[in-house]
Design a protein around this motif. Sequence first.
Motif, mmCIF file in Angstrom:
data_model
loop_
_atom_site.group_PDB
_atom_site.id
_atom_site.type_symbol
_atom_site.label_atom_id
_atom_site.label_comp_id
_atom_site.label_asym_id
_atom_site.label_seq_id
_atom_site.Cartn_x
_atom_site.Cartn_y
_atom_site.Cartn_z
ATOM 1 N N TRP A 263 0.825 -0.986 0.127
ATOM 2 C CA TRP A 263 0.800 -0.223 0.208
ATOM 3 C C TRP A 263 1.068 1.153 -0.146
ATOM 4 C CZ3 TRP A 263 -3.324 -3.376 3.640
ATOM 5 C CH2 TRP A 263 -4.372 -3.498 3.610
ATOM 6 N N LEU B 105 -5.693 8.297 0.470
ATOM 7 C CA LEU B 105 -7.519 8.155 1.021
ATOM 8 C C LEU B 105 -8.362 6.772 -0.348
ATOM 9 C CD1 LEU B 105 -9.368 10.910 2.088
ATOM 10 C CD2 LEU B 105 -8.686 8.554 3.655
ATOM 11 N N GLY C 298 -6.643 3.414 -0.294
ATOM 12 C CA GLY C 298 -7.901 2.264 1.385
ATOM 13 C C GLY C 298 -9.187 2.505 0.132
ATOM 14 N N THR D 157 -9.174 -0.585 -2.074
ATOM 15 C CA THR D 157 -9.341 -1.889 -1.649
ATOM 16 C C THR D 157 -10.592 -2.451 -0.763
ATOM 17 O OG1 THR D 157 -6.435 -0.813 -0.950
ATOM 18 C CG2 THR D 157 -7.477 -2.830 0.533
ATOM 19 N N GLY D 158 -10.592 -1.765 -0.109
ATOM 20 C CA GLY D 158 -12.133 -1.921 0.497
ATOM 21 C C GLY D 158 -13.364 -2.192 -0.625
ATOM 22 N N ARG E 7 -12.073 -7.539 11.456
ATOM 23 C CA ARG E 7 -11.357 -8.634 11.012
ATOM 24 C C ARG E 7 -11.659 -10.075 11.018
ATOM 25 N NH1 ARG E 7 -5.303 -9.911 13.784
ATOM 26 N NH2 ARG E 7 -4.799 -12.021 12.686
ATOM 27 N N THR F 170 -14.458 1.286 4.614
ATOM 28 C CA THR F 170 -13.768 0.079 5.439
ATOM 29 C C THR F 170 -12.253 -0.508 4.764
ATOM 30 O OG1 THR F 170 -15.793 -1.688 5.332
ATOM 31 C CG2 THR F 170 -13.707 -2.837 5.617
ATOM 32 N N GLY F 171 -12.325 0.066 3.780
ATOM 33 C CA GLY F 171 -10.670 0.302 2.784
ATOM 34 C C GLY F 171 -9.695 1.002 3.827
ATOM 35 N N VAL F 172 -10.143 2.391 3.861
ATOM 36 C CA VAL F 172 -9.905 3.068 4.774
ATOM 37 C C VAL F 172 -9.127 3.129 6.075
ATOM 38 C CG1 VAL F 172 -10.001 5.482 5.956
ATOM 39 C CG2 VAL F 172 -10.481 5.374 3.811
ATOM 40 N N LEU G 214 -8.323 -0.108 7.035
ATOM 41 C CA LEU G 214 -7.262 -1.011 6.469
ATOM 42 C C LEU G 214 -6.127 -0.739 6.233
ATOM 43 C CD1 LEU G 214 -9.016 -4.375 5.044
ATOM 44 C CD2 LEU G 214 -8.226 -4.088 7.225
ATOM 45 N N VAL G 215 -6.234 0.336 5.706
ATOM 46 C CA VAL G 215 -4.989 0.899 5.038
ATOM 47 C C VAL G 215 -4.234 1.614 6.358
ATOM 48 C CG1 VAL G 215 -3.968 2.536 3.057
ATOM 49 C CG2 VAL G 215 -5.593 0.582 2.505
ATOM 50 N N SER H 139 -4.824 1.702 8.983
ATOM 51 C CA SER H 139 -3.804 1.271 10.246
ATOM 52 C C SER H 139 -3.096 0.627 9.995
ATOM 53 C CB SER H 139 -5.399 0.140 11.086
ATOM 54 O OG SER H 139 -5.095 -1.074 10.459
ATOM 55 N N SER H 140 -2.588 -0.179 9.115
ATOM 56 C CA SER H 140 -1.412 -0.835 8.697
ATOM 57 C C SER H 140 0.130 0.448 8.119
ATOM 58 C CB SER H 140 -1.223 -1.776 7.450
ATOM 59 O OG SER H 140 -1.559 -0.435 5.528
ATOM 60 N N LEU H 141 -0.032 1.786 8.211
ATOM 61 C CA LEU H 141 0.569 2.458 7.675
ATOM 62 C C LEU H 141 1.686 3.136 8.969
ATOM 63 C CD1 LEU H 141 -0.702 5.002 4.889
ATOM 64 C CD2 LEU H 141 0.157 2.856 5.222
ATOM 65 N N ALA I 276 -2.907 7.263 10.347
ATOM 66 C CA ALA I 276 -3.466 8.524 11.109
ATOM 67 C C ALA I 276 -5.612 8.128 11.670
ATOM 68 C CB ALA I 276 -4.196 8.399 9.447
ATOM 69 N N GLU J 208 -9.957 10.673 8.961
ATOM 70 C CA GLU J 208 -9.354 10.174 7.804
ATOM 71 C C GLU J 208 -10.792 9.837 6.668
ATOM 72 O OE1 GLU J 208 -6.558 10.147 6.818
ATOM 73 O OE2 GLU J 208 -6.380 8.049 5.715
#
Lengths: 218, 218
Positions: free
Chosen positions: A117, A149, A152, A155-156, B102, B155-157, B159-160, B162-164, B168, B173
């Motif tokens: 990502w 954004l 994200g 992906t979602g 999850r 959901t994707g915002v 996931l992404v 939280s992984s950075l 953020a 976001e």
Amino acid sequence: MAKQDRAVRTRRIFLEAAAEVFNEYGYEAASISVILERAQLTRGALYFHFTSKEALAQGVLEEAVTTQGFTPQTYKVQDWIDLALLLAHRLPREPLLSASIRLSVDPKARSLFGTRWPDWIQLSLDLLVAAKERGELQPHADPATIARLFVGAWTGVHLVSSSLPQEADLVAEVTELFALVLPSITVPGVLAKLDISPHRPERLLAESSAGQVASGTP
Amino acid sequence: MAKQDRAVRTRRIFLEAAAEVFNEYGYEAASISVILERAQLTRGALYFHFTSKEALAQGVLEEAVTTQGFTPQTYKVQDWIDLALLLAHRLPREPLLSASIRLSVDPKARSLFGTRWPDWIQLSLDLLVAAKERGELQPHADPATIARLFVGAWTGVHLVSSSLPQEADLVAEVTELFALVLPSITVPGVLAKLDISPHRPERLLAESSAGQVASGTP
């Protein structure tokens, strides 16, 4: 076939077999023996290229940031759109790409290998910064926020739409997503000239491979 | 404490313990014994409420569609915004909510239990259809498309982001996401009156619990 070409092809076969197995079983449950069976090549050939399941997962993730079919256009915003549409077109057709998303949303695999990502965000950011410099974006549009954004959101939208009983076409979904966000990002004069048609990625891929044949690139 | 209250509390303790363990280990690797240890209650108490790990996962997912803190506002679009902001505020604070995401992104768990995304889409759709009927949305805005895409994007915002490496803040976001999409959805007169401030969900929760105290609701 030259020795080096054969090595490249063999490596690719193992990566694609691993991607299929990661997609079907998940990273944890995937086993080297199932991957070997899928690839129909020897264990020796595998270990020449990949010494472990970890190395296969890393190899899959390395292939995940791809610009195949991409050709620079007049507007940098269109370049950004094209990357997202091309990926949406290719994802359901290429196990390597779906496996890389599966590895990224799997917390265990993510803790081992990270995700791609940040690379997608950087690629988008470069295009959006160039778009802003050329006056294609509205003054308040912040390239970093939009890049983050949108990766994200893309992906979602893929995750949710692929889980619904009536799976929506990913290209159509991403097209609709652009229709929602572009009006508040781009200046009106550019907005009117952008192409977010669902047929666009297929056409770009066809044009790009025709161009490669014409110029002799394999 | 009345017998029924105690049963409700015990059930909740098990769900929260299971959510924490699903978050840490994933569904497959989560074990009943670790969940029991976390809950610090007896195996007999567990089996009174949940006969299996499957039942615990189902229980977690049942809690995942929640409107706590929500109070109807003048505009239905604001109601839709509030649901998304409240969830963004609560998610990092409530293991039950993060566990439900999850479980939804885990392909194995998803194949067993499905997801709550269709319920979130329906809840959003009802609000957006009402908003459209009241003239709050632009004529071309399609409630079904927006509801589906936004649940995906949210959901994707999560996931992404939280992984950075620099995670953020999810409320910030989601606020930025609304800033991107609202201008192309809502009519200008309504847009100007919507509140997407990052402090809004905290305030809504405080007002809602003050209201409950005032009216004597527990």
